[in-house]
Enzyme design. Sequence first.
Site, PDB file in Angstrom:
ATOM      1  CG  ASP A 242      22.201  19.212   8.723  1.00 26.48           C
ATOM      2  OD1 ASP A 242      21.135  19.840   8.585  1.00 26.48           O
ATOM      3  OD2 ASP A 242      22.379  18.069   8.275  1.00 26.48           O
TER       4      ASP A 242
ATOM      5  CG  ASN B  32      24.157  15.405  15.533  1.00 19.46           C
ATOM      6  OD1 ASN B  32      22.931  15.417  15.534  1.00 19.46           O
ATOM      7  ND2 ASN B  32      24.863  15.895  14.537  1.00 19.46           N
TER       8      ASN B  32
ATOM      9  CG  ASP C  94      40.959   4.324  15.079  1.00 16.80           C
ATOM     10  OD1 ASP C  94      41.975   3.794  15.572  1.00 16.80           O
ATOM     11  OD2 ASP C  94      40.827   4.546  13.862  1.00 16.80           O
TER      12      ASP C  94
ATOM     13  CB  ALA D 281      25.348  12.936  12.194  1.00 20.80           C
ATOM     14  CE1 TYR D 282      33.038   9.731  12.527  1.00 17.87           C
ATOM     15  CE2 TYR D 282      32.911   9.991  14.901  1.00 17.87           C
ATOM     16  CZ  TYR D 282      33.605   9.595  13.782  1.00 17.87           C
ATOM     17  OH  TYR D 282      34.868   9.082  13.906  1.00 17.87           O
TER      18      TYR D 282
END
Length: 259
Positions: free
Chosen positions: A48, A118, A148, A160-161
């Site tokens: 990816d 993304n 954060d 993804a993230y």
Amino acid sequence: MSTAQPYDRIAFVASPSAEAQEALTRLTAAYGNHDPSQADVVVALGGDGLMLQTLHRYMHSGKPIYGMHRGTVGFLMNEFSLHHLHERLAAARETLINPLLMRATDVHGAIHLHHAINEVSLFRQTYQAARLRILIDEHERMPELIADGILVATPAGSTAYNLSVQGPILPINAPLLALTPISPFRPRRWRGALLPNTAFVVIEVLEGDKRPVAAVADHDEARDVRRVEILSDKTISMRMLFDPGHSLEERILREQFGP
């Protein structure tokens, strides 16, 4: 006389791994390797990470991108095979992807413009949590988020993230963006929001001298930012190709029911 196939001229790109380089050698011997500027399609060999690099590199070319998995994570890739590549390309289904455009202003007033396929993320740079103000379409929606960080993810990037910080999975064709906090402290129970993909998102950094924040569009970083503007760039449509039955839409749907 035979008719030229839709994707007759192929340009191969590959990650540096031994597995990908071996595949590049064998596929080039079988199908040739055209210059990308003259090719009908770009075939990416890797994981990816390479697919994201390839999409960024050819973002403005209009070339369709077809990935084959020769890397670690292959969510955006098709299965690898040396055989019948022309036939696979001709039968592939196309998915259009619009990237995000990030406009970040840093402490010195410099403007950083980057695209993200993304997500666009804001992170604290030190041990102290970030203090952020969130505006959607020029209306204040959250006067203070202590966390954060925060991210805006596309449907393509929602697995993804965004998923790893408990954000929602978005169907690839959904006209939505995910706004997801990263380890929120206050409001403690805020899980984020779903936004229309027409939304203009502005995130302002509060107490930036004391609590510095970095902004990242996929892999492009701007540090010590004070204001970050994010929107879906409808002027760019990237074309990704997937084998029938293995479309990105199907993969994202399966991900929602996976373990």
